[in-house]
Design a protein around this motif. Structure first.
Motif, PDB file in Angstrom:
ATOM      1  N   ASP A  85       0.825  -1.206   0.000  1.00 52.61           N
ATOM      2  CA  ASP A  85       0.000   0.000   0.000  1.00 52.61           C
ATOM      3  C   ASP A  85       0.864   1.262   0.000  1.00 52.61           C
ATOM      4  OD1 ASP A  85      -2.312  -1.485   0.082  1.00 52.61           O
ATOM      5  OD2 ASP A  85      -2.644  -1.234   2.233  1.00 52.61           O
ATOM      6  N   ARG A  86       1.962   1.198   0.728  1.00 50.55           N
ATOM      7  CA  ARG A  86       2.817   2.375   0.899  1.00 50.55           C
ATOM      8  C   ARG A  86       3.969   2.428  -0.096  1.00 50.55           C
ATOM      9  NH1 ARG A  86      -0.029   1.155   4.986  1.00 50.55           N
ATOM     10  NH2 ARG A  86      -0.614   2.653   6.597  1.00 50.55           N
ATOM     11  N   GLU A  87       4.006   1.482  -1.025  1.00 48.60           N
ATOM     12  CA  GLU A  87       5.005   1.443  -2.099  1.00 48.60           C
ATOM     13  C   GLU A  87       6.430   1.401  -1.547  1.00 48.60           C
ATOM     14  OE1 GLU A  87       3.219   5.008  -4.146  1.00 48.60           O
ATOM     15  OE2 GLU A  87       3.323   3.653  -5.868  1.00 48.60           O
ATOM     16  N   VAL A  88       6.643   0.594  -0.515  1.00 46.80           N
ATOM     17  CA  VAL A  88       7.963   0.471   0.092  1.00 46.80           C
ATOM     18  C   VAL A  88       8.693  -0.714  -0.541  1.00 46.80           C
ATOM     19  CG1 VAL A  88       9.256   0.137   2.233  1.00 46.80           C
ATOM     20  CG2 VAL A  88       7.072   1.380   2.268  1.00 46.80           C
ATOM     21  N   PRO A  89       9.765  -0.488  -1.289  1.00 45.25           N
ATOM     22  CA  PRO A  89      10.488  -1.606  -1.905  1.00 45.25           C
ATOM     23  C   PRO A  89      11.107  -2.513  -0.852  1.00 45.25           C
ATOM     24  CG  PRO A  89      11.692   0.456  -2.198  1.00 45.25           C
ATOM     25  CD  PRO A  89      10.363   0.816  -1.620  1.00 45.25           C
ATOM     26  N   VAL A  90      11.231  -3.792  -1.192  1.00 47.68           N
ATOM     27  CA  VAL A  90      11.767  -4.785  -0.261  1.00 47.68           C
ATOM     28  C   VAL A  90      12.955  -5.489  -0.909  1.00 47.68           C
ATOM     29  CG1 VAL A  90      11.287  -6.872   1.072  1.00 47.68           C
ATOM     30  CG2 VAL A  90       9.505  -5.133   0.796  1.00 47.68           C
ATOM     31  N   LEU A  91      14.107  -5.386  -0.262  1.00 46.98           N
ATOM     32  CA  LEU A  91      15.341  -6.013  -0.736  1.00 46.98           C
ATOM     33  C   LEU A  91      15.694  -7.122   0.243  1.00 46.98           C
ATOM     34  CD1 LEU A  91      17.532  -5.430  -2.994  1.00 46.98           C
ATOM     35  CD2 LEU A  91      18.857  -4.385  -1.150  1.00 46.98           C
ATOM     36  N   ALA A  92      15.980  -8.308  -0.259  1.00 48.65           N
ATOM     37  CA  ALA A  92      16.146  -9.436   0.658  1.00 48.65           C
ATOM     38  C   ALA A  92      17.237 -10.391   0.207  1.00 48.65           C
ATOM     39  CB  ALA A  92      14.819 -10.179   0.778  1.00 48.65           C
ATOM     40  N   SER A  93      17.822 -11.046   1.192  1.00 50.53           N
ATOM     41  CA  SER A  93      18.714 -12.178   0.948  1.00 50.53           C
ATOM     42  C   SER A  93      18.062 -13.423   1.518  1.00 50.53           C
ATOM     43  CB  SER A  93      20.074 -11.941   1.631  1.00 50.53           C
ATOM     44  OG  SER A  93      19.957 -12.005   3.043  1.00 50.53           O
ATOM     45  N   GLY A  94      18.511 -14.581   1.052  1.00 58.31           N
ATOM     46  CA  GLY A  94      17.931 -15.825   1.536  1.00 58.31           C
ATOM     47  C   GLY A  94      17.062 -16.477   0.485  1.00 58.31           C
ATOM     48  N   LEU A  95      15.908 -17.009   0.902  1.00 61.43           N
ATOM     49  CA  LEU A  95      15.000 -17.673  -0.028  1.00 61.43           C
ATOM     50  C   LEU A  95      14.232 -16.659  -0.862  1.00 61.43           C
ATOM     51  CD1 LEU A  95      13.281 -20.545   2.010  1.00 61.43           C
ATOM     52  CD2 LEU A  95      15.063 -20.759   0.284  1.00 61.43           C
ATOM     53  N   PRO A  96      13.881 -16.987  -2.115  1.00 57.38           N
ATOM     54  CA  PRO A  96      12.982 -16.121  -2.887  1.00 57.38           C
ATOM     55  C   PRO A  96      11.594 -16.122  -2.274  1.00 57.38           C
ATOM     56  CG  PRO A  96      13.376 -18.180  -4.056  1.00 57.38           C
ATOM     57  CD  PRO A  96      14.303 -18.180  -2.873  1.00 57.38           C
ATOM     58  N   PHE A  97      10.830 -15.068  -2.558  1.00 51.20           N
ATOM     59  CA  PHE A  97       9.534 -14.906  -1.907  1.00 51.20           C
ATOM     60  C   PHE A  97       8.527 -15.989  -2.273  1.00 51.20           C
ATOM     61  CE2 PHE A  97      10.763 -10.249  -1.566  1.00 51.20           C
ATOM     62  CZ  PHE A  97      11.064 -10.359  -0.215  1.00 51.20           C
ATOM     63  N   ASP A  98       8.686 -16.632  -3.423  1.00 51.69           N
ATOM     64  CA  ASP A  98       7.722 -17.668  -3.777  1.00 51.69           C
ATOM     65  C   ASP A  98       7.965 -18.976  -3.011  1.00 51.69           C
ATOM     66  OD1 ASP A  98      10.007 -18.563  -5.050  1.00 51.69           O
ATOM     67  OD2 ASP A  98       9.142 -18.585  -7.057  1.00 51.69           O
TER      68      ASP A  98
END
Length: 368
Positions: A319-332
């Motif tokens: 909703d707030r258009e906050v990008p998410v950068l991550a390490s580890g497993l993919p989101f799926d």
């Protein structure tokens, strides 16, 4: 174990000290919950003319036409407090407003990413009434409002509105569904127009056709007051776009957090633990002011309660258009096969879709 500086430290190559979601414990007063029932930042500027229908899906163009007419029909003075439509909550002690012709509610029936929330927010914006007499929120936010104010006070507060828009109406919790159905009945009696969306379930040909039947059954006596609009199409978040970037290394995520003003940096398992200490109604406040969320060591969610909290956080970040950068497993790979095939699967698929879109948005941060 991470070898990089914690969020409370300072990276040697940067003057930026990342924020931490785990360090936040917001408190949100009930009156703020009401004031914030407006389209979220992602949908603040959307309008019917910014919706781009898929030319291969005529139902999308039809939905714009029908909803535009519905919004126009909500003009006039059925609800008037003697203050020109401005000001706080309305109280109705006099004659019941005359019932307008046609349905008093619309239900947008469709799958993920066909633009239902865009259309719902556009309806809110197009309705000729002051913001103070229009409300927009998710099903979860509405149930949280009832919990904060109490049932009767919620009826009194929203009963003076001209329009209530409910995004992501949930059909998987019988108690909450009965509560909201009863609330909507009271609001319709007060003259409030209603609009709602919910997601159909993916994976079975034709399964989505039953979503409107389920919705109309659950709202019981209100069914005759709703017009159901079927919106066909593919998920626009992934239509014609490249696949979401794979997870980054922990070093890339950490360096980006220290190079991005207003970014948060948290260990994913620690964040999941912290979410259990914050009521989901406060997740919007939890993410307030963030320009990016950086997560290390993303792994599969361990249980359903944790997964459902993560879904709410994903909704607030989207909703707030906050990008998410991550390490580890993919989101799926966040949710187990058992979760994705269970009763809450529509929430988990929505979370995967939205987090994937936010991961794509985060790609530009790494390139800076």
């Amino acid at each position: 174990m991470s070898t990089f500086p914690p969020a409370s430290g300072r990276h040697p190559a940067s003057d930026v000290v990342p924020l931490s979601l785990c360090a936040r414990a917001p408190r949100v007063p009930a009156d703020r919950l009401v004031a914030e029932m407006v389209p979220p930042p992602r949908f603040d500027s959307v309008r019917f003319d910014t919706y781009v229908p898929d030319p291969n899906q005529p139902s999308q163009t039809e939905a714009v036409t029908v909803l535009s007419a519905f919004a126009a029909g909500l003009g006039g003075g059925a609800h008037s407090s003697g203050s020109g439509g401005q000001g706080g909550p309305r109280r109705w002690f006099g004659r019941k407003p005359a019932e307008p012709a046609g349905p008093r509610g619309v239900y947008l029936d469709g799958g993920y990413g066909v633009g239902k929330t865009h259309l719902l927010a556009s309806l809110w914006h197009a309705t000729p009434a002051a913001p103070e007499v229009k409300a927009f929120g998710t099903f979860v936010e509405l149930t949280n409002l009832v919990g904060a104010l109490g049932f009767q006070e919620t009826v009194r507060t929203l009963g003076g509105h001209r329009l209530l828009c409910i995004d992501e109406f949930e059909l998987d919790d019988p108690g909450d569904t009965v509560l909201v159905s009863t609330l909507l009945g009271k609001l319709v009696d007060a003259g409030v127009a209603l609009a709602a969306t919910s997601n159909t379930l993916p994976g079975k040909l034709g399964e989505g056709r039953f979503a409107s039947v389920d919705f109309l059954r659950e709202i019981q006596g209100l069914a005759s007051r709703f017009r159901s609009l079927r919106i066909d199409g593919d998920d626009y978040r992934h239509r014609g776009l490249p696949e979401a970037p794979p997870p980054y290394s922990e070093e890339q995520v950490t360096k980006t957090a220290y190079a991005t003003e207003g970014a948060s940096l948290d260990d994913f398992p620690a964040l999941l633990g912290h979410l259990a200490t914050v009521h989901p109604s406060r997740y919007g406040a939890l993410t307030e002011g963030l320009r990016a969320v950086c997560l290390t060591d993303v792994r599969a969610v361990p249980d359903q309660s944790t997964a459902l909290r993560l879904v709410v956080l994903a909704d607030r970040l989207y909703d707030r258009e906050v990008p998410v950068l991550a390490s580890g497993l993919p989101f799926d790979r966040l949710f187990s096969d058992e979760m994705l095939n269970g009763g809450y699967r529509k929430k988990y698929f929505r979370a995967i879709s939205r987090l994937t879109a936010l991961a794509r948005d985060a790609k530009r941060l790494v390139a800076q």
